[in-house]
Design a protein around this motif. Sequence first.
Motif, PDB file in Angstrom:
ATOM      1  N   UNK A 135       0.861  -1.185   0.000  1.00 13.97           N
ATOM      2  CA  UNK A 135       0.000   0.000   0.000  1.00 13.97           C
ATOM      3  C   UNK A 135       0.892   1.227   0.000  1.00 13.97           C
ATOM      4  N   UNK A 136       0.587   2.179  -0.886  1.00 14.62           N
ATOM      5  CA  UNK A 136       1.389   3.401  -0.991  1.00 14.62           C
ATOM      6  C   UNK A 136       0.527   4.624  -0.701  1.00 14.62           C
ATOM      7  N   UNK A 137       0.465   5.034   0.563  1.00 14.67           N
ATOM      8  CA  UNK A 137      -0.339   6.213   0.899  1.00 14.67           C
ATOM      9  C   UNK A 137       0.366   7.511   0.500  1.00 14.67           C
ATOM     10  N   UNK A 138      -0.436   8.536   0.273  1.00 12.33           N
ATOM     11  CA  UNK A 138       0.075   9.899   0.259  1.00 12.33           C
ATOM     12  C   UNK A 138       0.117  10.366   1.716  1.00 12.33           C
ATOM     13  N   UNK A 139      -0.005  11.649   1.946  1.00 15.17           N
ATOM     14  CA  UNK A 139       0.101  12.138   3.319  1.00 15.17           C
ATOM     15  C   UNK A 139      -1.131  11.730   4.126  1.00 15.17           C
ATOM     16  N   UNK A 171      -2.888  12.060  -5.899  1.00 15.43           N
ATOM     17  CA  UNK A 171      -1.558  12.680  -5.931  1.00 15.43           C
ATOM     18  C   UNK A 171      -0.719  12.196  -7.108  1.00 15.43           C
ATOM     19  N   UNK A 172      -0.673  10.888  -7.333  1.00 12.68           N
ATOM     20  CA  UNK A 172       0.251  10.368  -8.352  1.00 12.68           C
ATOM     21  C   UNK A 172      -0.286  10.512  -9.773  1.00 12.68           C
ATOM     22  N   UNK A 173      -1.578  10.773  -9.926  1.00  9.69           N
ATOM     23  CA  UNK A 173      -2.147  10.852 -11.276  1.00  9.69           C
ATOM     24  C   UNK A 173      -2.674  12.230 -11.649  1.00  9.69           C
ATOM     25  N   UNK A 224      -1.760  19.492  -0.902  1.00  8.57           N
ATOM     26  CA  UNK A 224      -0.863  18.842  -1.866  1.00  8.57           C
ATOM     27  C   UNK A 224      -1.518  17.609  -2.476  1.00  8.57           C
ATOM     28  N   UNK A 225      -2.538  17.074  -1.802  1.00  8.75           N
ATOM     29  CA  UNK A 225      -3.364  16.017  -2.388  1.00  8.75           C
ATOM     30  C   UNK A 225      -4.476  16.683  -3.188  1.00  8.75           C
ATOM     31  N   UNK A 226      -4.644  16.348  -4.466  1.00 10.54           N
ATOM     32  CA  UNK A 226      -5.685  17.005  -5.263  1.00 10.54           C
ATOM     33  C   UNK A 226      -7.072  16.929  -4.648  1.00 10.54           C
ATOM     34  N   UNK A 227      -7.338  15.893  -3.853  1.00 13.97           N
ATOM     35  CA  UNK A 227      -8.651  15.758  -3.242  1.00 13.97           C
ATOM     36  C   UNK A 227      -8.881  16.807  -2.149  1.00 13.97           C
ATOM     37  N   UNK A 228      -7.796  17.486  -1.728  1.00  9.92           N
ATOM     38  CA  UNK A 228      -7.918  18.628  -0.837  1.00  9.92           C
ATOM     39  C   UNK A 228      -7.733  18.356   0.634  1.00  9.92           C
ATOM     40  N   UNK A 229      -7.339  17.155   1.004  1.00 12.90           N
ATOM     41  CA  UNK A 229      -7.146  16.835   2.418  1.00 12.90           C
ATOM     42  C   UNK A 229      -6.168  15.683   2.542  1.00 12.90           C
ATOM     43  N   UNK A 230      -5.728  15.432   3.772  1.00 13.61           N
ATOM     44  CA  UNK A 230      -4.939  14.242   4.059  1.00 13.61           C
ATOM     45  C   UNK A 230      -5.868  13.043   4.236  1.00 13.61           C
TER      46      UNK A 230
END
Length: 254
Positions: free
Chosen positions: A179-183, A249-251, A211-217
Amino acid sequence: MFRLDNKKAVVTGGGSGIGQAIAVVLAKQGAEVHIFEISQENAAATVALISAEGGTATVHTVDVSDQKAVVKAFEEIGKLNILVNNAGIAHIGKADNTPEDDFDRVMRVNVKGVYNCLFAAIPQLRKAGGGVIINMASIAALVGLPDRFAYSTAKGAVKAMTMSVAKDYIAEGIRCNSISPARVHTPFVDGFLQKNYPDNIEEMFDRLSKTQPIGRMAKPEEIAALALYLCSDEASFITGVDYPIDGGFTTLNN
């Protein structure tokens, strides 16, 4: 769906953050959970959460970078169904300003620690006739992140180990995914902000969130939900896969 009754699971670094959330949800779904943790206080907090919901958990005070201690703990636990390699440490720095001691420390915990648990757990998974391994990687293994040289190097190794183990043990019924989480909003993030930005914590928290396009951690429980699925029989056709869980984040960061 996603029940883990009569399953025995080890979660490393299960005393806080993502590890705690994973330990809690696995126990809630019926697993007997064994927590590897160097902080007895943090481990006790996780056990209290699990016990409050009627679950079963045992604490093992283990430094995952110490192979002898890891092997001893897995031998005491015996036959095993699930391993979640979550224990790890963070580091901030570039290639030319990362001290050798810091680099070695990150490799010792984040790479050797995962190897040690794989080394000791696979024989116990084999005794159970197969099982599941989840390794906690990071988007740092997938994209370039500023000032994360040692951490990115380590998580890249975790992703590679995942693919190698999935290939080597597929015939023995052992599945291995990462599993590769962002923040993720964990106590580490709060501590980082308190230490480095004590005068503008809210502003920096908002900046890091966006920094996450979805707008939150992410929430630790969201990572745990993915881990639960991958550990369950419903995911029995999945192995050798890395799962970014990153709010786009990655896409979408382009």
